[in-house]
Design an enzyme around this catalytic site. Structure first.
Site, mmCIF file in Angstrom:
data_model
loop_
_atom_site.group_PDB
_atom_site.id
_atom_site.type_symbol
_atom_site.label_atom_id
_atom_site.label_comp_id
_atom_site.label_asym_id
_atom_site.label_seq_id
_atom_site.Cartn_x
_atom_site.Cartn_y
_atom_site.Cartn_z
ATOM 1 N N LYS A 240 -35.787 -0.564 -46.945
ATOM 2 C CA LYS A 240 -34.552 -1.244 -47.300
ATOM 3 C C LYS A 240 -34.540 -1.602 -48.786
ATOM 4 O O LYS A 240 -35.602 -1.872 -49.368
ATOM 5 C CB LYS A 240 -34.434 -2.562 -46.509
ATOM 6 C CG LYS A 240 -34.267 -2.448 -45.013
ATOM 7 C CD LYS A 240 -34.270 -3.838 -44.402
ATOM 8 C CE LYS A 240 -34.147 -3.804 -42.883
ATOM 9 N NZ LYS A 240 -32.802 -3.407 -42.445
ATOM 10 N N ARG A 314 -34.008 -0.582 -31.709
ATOM 11 C CA ARG A 314 -33.649 0.077 -30.445
ATOM 12 C C ARG A 314 -34.839 0.822 -29.852
ATOM 13 O O ARG A 314 -34.888 1.042 -28.639
ATOM 14 C CB ARG A 314 -32.451 1.003 -30.677
ATOM 15 C CG ARG A 314 -32.716 2.195 -31.576
ATOM 16 C CD ARG A 314 -31.420 2.765 -32.147
ATOM 17 N NE ARG A 314 -30.816 1.848 -33.110
ATOM 18 C CZ ARG A 314 -29.648 2.065 -33.705
ATOM 19 N NH1 ARG A 314 -28.953 3.157 -33.429
ATOM 20 N NH2 ARG A 314 -29.161 1.194 -34.556
#
Length: 461
Positions: A240, A314
């Site tokens: 990120k 996820r």
């Protein structure tokens, strides 16, 4: 300061809760010196306004708290909590027309105004204590406040002091408090016990990944809660930018939310068989980090192509959901700080959720409105299923295109939730961007109170 009602207070001050539309009528019923003082003070009943009224000898004999107009209250929650922050230290007893759901909301907000995250420095919190009003379930409201405080504390703690091990300690402490079990699978044992995606996401960190399982209750319907426990998310090899990494201590907000909800359920002794599953990892960068274009095989045998290592939540949830489904729950629910798309859709204050069961969705939506815990149903939209099917593997963890990111993430998770359980997924934010009544800036619970309120209907309790 414990988030509880005043215990055996001596002579609590009457606290009159008044809005601009009720103030004049109240003044006409008061002695002339009181009426004169209130008018001279400029008190207008606005949210956050307070006023002490003397008995004539210098001692306070009552207090006023502004409640605003109905239109003003509709633009926020917990209006009385703003007054709780402004009142001087002491105990207060409500007087006025508050009743029913409005009363419950306001007294919960009062208790939550007493929250402050003071682990690292002293922080301001409400010093005024409230006597539990008649007509409310004080035990229930205190249990809800304690669960919310646990959620906030866990989210607010920086990753330096809240890694997978510390999250395990928090779950174990909760289990000890309520006589629950807490079992943990750590490190390479995840591979031998068939949790390959939890291991893959967490293996790059020196802080070992783990699956935390809390169990409580031996009779009643089976309720399984699954919470994303990514204690810090660098994004992995798809790292990120700094601006996106700044709040990643809160990426375990889903686990904090389900632990807070579990605390409420256990404190209230609800007749359920509760199971809490938390895949706890740190998504770090090192030579053995999982890579873009890797293909992982999940617990249920499905293969997943990794098209972005920053879509790791996820993956760990998938193994935990598959494991949860094996127990045949009557209701399985996941909470996760999963997608930025959810924030674009509904902002930070609303918790979107997904359910294929209209009765479940309606119950949660009604409950959220009732207890001032805003939620909004989004669809498991089946025509988007091809977006998560890359061709080279069964599933794609990060479909390209940028559309419907929250929905495609939810569809991904549904593939692992089994076919017989009623499954509901919450894509929460877990963070209060700016201070508001009863909610200081920082970690915050979302969806838990709505679920708690809906459980009797959902599980036939």
């Amino acid at each position: 300061m414990p988030l509880t009602f005043a215990r055996n207070p001596e002579k609590p001050l009457p606290l009159h809760v008044l809005g601009p539309d009720t103030l004049d009528r109240w003044i006409t019923d008061q002695a002339s010196n009181v009426a004169t003082w209130v008018k001279a003070s400029g008190f207008g009943g606005g949210i956050g306004e307070t006023l002490l009224i003397s008995d004539g000898n210098g001692a306070p004999k009552m207090a006023l708290a502004g409640h605003g107009t109905a239109a003003q209250r509709a633009r926020g929650r917990f209006a009385l909590a703003a007054a709780a922050m402004a009142l001087p230290e002491g105990s207060y007893e409500l007087a006025g027309d508050l009743s029913g759901i409005a009363l419950e909301e306001e007294v919960l907000g009062w208790l939550l105004a007493g929250y402050a995250f003071d682990r690292y420095r002293t922080q301001p919190a409400a010093r005024a204590q409230l006597v539990a009003p008649e007509g409310i379930d004080a035990t229930r409201i205190e249990a809800i406040a304690a669960g919310e405080a646990l959620t906030r504390d866990l989210i607010n703690t920086p990753a330096s002091d809240m890694g997978p091990e510390e999250l395990e300690d928090a779950a174990a402490g909760l289990a000890t408090e309520f006589g629950a079990t807490c079992d943990v699978i750590r490190g390479d044992d995840l591979l031998s016990r068939n949790f390959p995606m939890i291991h893959a996401v967490g293996r790059a960190s020196p802080r070992a990944p783990r699956l935390i399982e809390l169990g409580w209750g031996e009779t009643g319907p089976k309720l399984t809660l699954v919470g994303k426990g990514v204690c810090f998310d660098t994004g992995g090899l798809d790292i990120k930018p700094a601006a996106s990494m700044g709040l990643m201590k809160k990426d375990m907000g889903g686990s904090a939310a389900v632990l807070g909800l579990a605390r409420m359920i256990m404190a209230l002794d609800l007749p359920v068989q509760l199971r809490v599953l938390i895949p706890a990892v740190e998504n770090a960068v090192s030579g053995n980090a999982f890579r873009p274009q890797d293909i992982l095989t999940a617990r249920n045998g499905m293969t997943v192509e990794i098209n972005n290592t920053d879509a790791e939540g996820r993956l760990v949830l998938a193994d935990a959901l598959a494991y949860g489904a094996e127990g045949g729950p009557d209701l399985m629910l996941s909470m996760a700080t999963l997608t930025g798309a959810a924030r674009v859709a509904v902002g930070p204050d609303i918790a979107p959720f997904f359910s294929d069961d209209d009765a479940v969705a309606d119950a949660i939506a009604r409950a959220g409105g009732k207890v001032a815990d805003p939620v909004w149903r989004l669809p498991f939209h089946a025509p988007y299923e091809p977006m998560i099917e890359p061709g080279i593997a069964d599933l794609d963890n990060a479909p390209k295109g940028g559309f419907a990111g929250s929905i495609t993430a939810a569809l991904f998770l549904r593939r692992f939730a089994g076919t017989t359980s009623r499954y509901t997924h919450f894509d929460i934010y877990g963070w209060q961007p700016a201070a508001a009544p009863a909610r200081p800036k920082g970690g915050v619970g979302q969806g838990a109170r709505a679920v708690l309120e809906a459980l009797p209907e959902l599980l036939g309790l």
